[in-house]
Design a protein around this motif. Sequence first.
Motif, PDB file in Angstrom:
ATOM      1  N   LYS A 224       0.824  -1.202   0.000  1.00  0.00           N
ATOM      2  CA  LYS A 224       0.000   0.000   0.000  1.00  0.00           C
ATOM      3  C   LYS A 224       0.861   1.255   0.000  1.00  0.00           C
ATOM      4  O   LYS A 224       0.552   2.239  -0.679  1.00  0.00           O
ATOM      5  N   GLY A 243      -6.876   8.487   0.283  1.00  0.00           N
ATOM      6  CA  GLY A 243      -7.647   7.934   1.393  1.00  0.00           C
ATOM      7  C   GLY A 243      -7.408   6.446   1.543  1.00  0.00           C
ATOM      8  O   GLY A 243      -6.271   5.986   1.717  1.00  0.00           O
ATOM      9  N   ASP A 244      -8.478   5.671   1.426  1.00  0.00           N
ATOM     10  CA  ASP A 244      -8.362   4.216   1.598  1.00  0.00           C
ATOM     11  C   ASP A 244      -7.704   3.574   0.392  1.00  0.00           C
ATOM     12  O   ASP A 244      -7.945   3.952  -0.761  1.00  0.00           O
ATOM     13  N   GLU A 246      -7.688  -0.243  -0.801  1.00  0.00           N
ATOM     14  CA  GLU A 246      -8.244  -1.565  -0.535  1.00  0.00           C
ATOM     15  C   GLU A 246      -7.640  -2.574  -1.504  1.00  0.00           C
ATOM     16  O   GLU A 246      -7.648  -2.373  -2.719  1.00  0.00           O
ATOM     17  N   THR A 255      -8.953   5.429  -3.131  1.00  0.00           N
ATOM     18  CA  THR A 255      -9.877   6.560  -2.987  1.00  0.00           C
ATOM     19  C   THR A 255      -9.071   7.834  -2.790  1.00  0.00           C
ATOM     20  O   THR A 255      -8.170   7.890  -1.953  1.00  0.00           O
TER      21      THR A 255
END
Length: 314
Positions: A224, A243-244, A246, A255
């Motif tokens: 990530k 942001g996230d 996933e 995001t």
Amino acid sequence: PHLPAMSHWHMQLRRCLAALLLSAVPAAASVFEDADFLLWPYRNETLNVSVADEYFPHAEVGSLPLDIALDDSMDVLERVAPGGLAFVSRSADVLNALHRLAFSQPHAAGARDVIRTVKLAVLTQSHAVFLKKGHLDDNDHMVLGDYGNEYGEYRWGVFMRFIQRMLRLRSPKADKYFADQDRLFEMPIESITVDMNMAFKRNASSIELRLKGKRLQLSIDEFKQALGKDFEFALALHQERIGDIEVLDKTVRVTIKDVVEPSDFSLHQRQGPWKTWSSYFGPVAPQPLAVIAQSAREKSLMIGDDLSDFYTGQ
């Protein structure tokens, strides 16, 4: 034979270009009439202008940001809207600034050099006409081409549209296309979701993938973090706006959101001569999410041609 000194060659080139442009644009009674070949589609539009002129019968004077400005100083560009035009009196300073920009050296004058906001310049009998960059231009320069130096397709695309304008060519299909694009910038966008299909294997705590033929295994957190760095590089994107992230089945969903005051960050070494985000983009707010979405879409389309910086930056 010996080549002439570079400074002499530059000077001769500038004189030839100036003579060519001056011979191509006839003198006219109005400053704006001089540039009728560029302005004619907007002559009867309601625009914000800096001075009243009969060329624009429906214009409003003084409202900011300006669509059309007339001034003796290039500083007026600060008051011109993205995509607007500034008519600046020709002077030695103006010609020197154009020379600096033409040879891809705007950074030599510092981050606040207003000439860096110029997309196209045309010399008339008495003025330099500056077409200011639009919202997408700076982002596209940094992430879609030769970082910060206005890549070839960009220059050619501007030139082709410029020639079409001079020939007074109108295209209902092109007008509809640009009108549809404008709607994107009018939409209230709270976040962007980018789904990337990737060939990887996910274990309980790690990701396994092949990078340029080599097997690579990373923890999910390392994966990530690396992906966030690639998004930062590929989209000139502040980390705080990511942001996230996933990790799904064969898909990674990222995001991107807005933040109030993101911190400045150092650019990748390949993005020189610019050192930081603010040194390239200047004292402006981060790019609108619509701009990030457009750049992400173009970058994704480039992956099939092995040209995307999503996986070549880090």
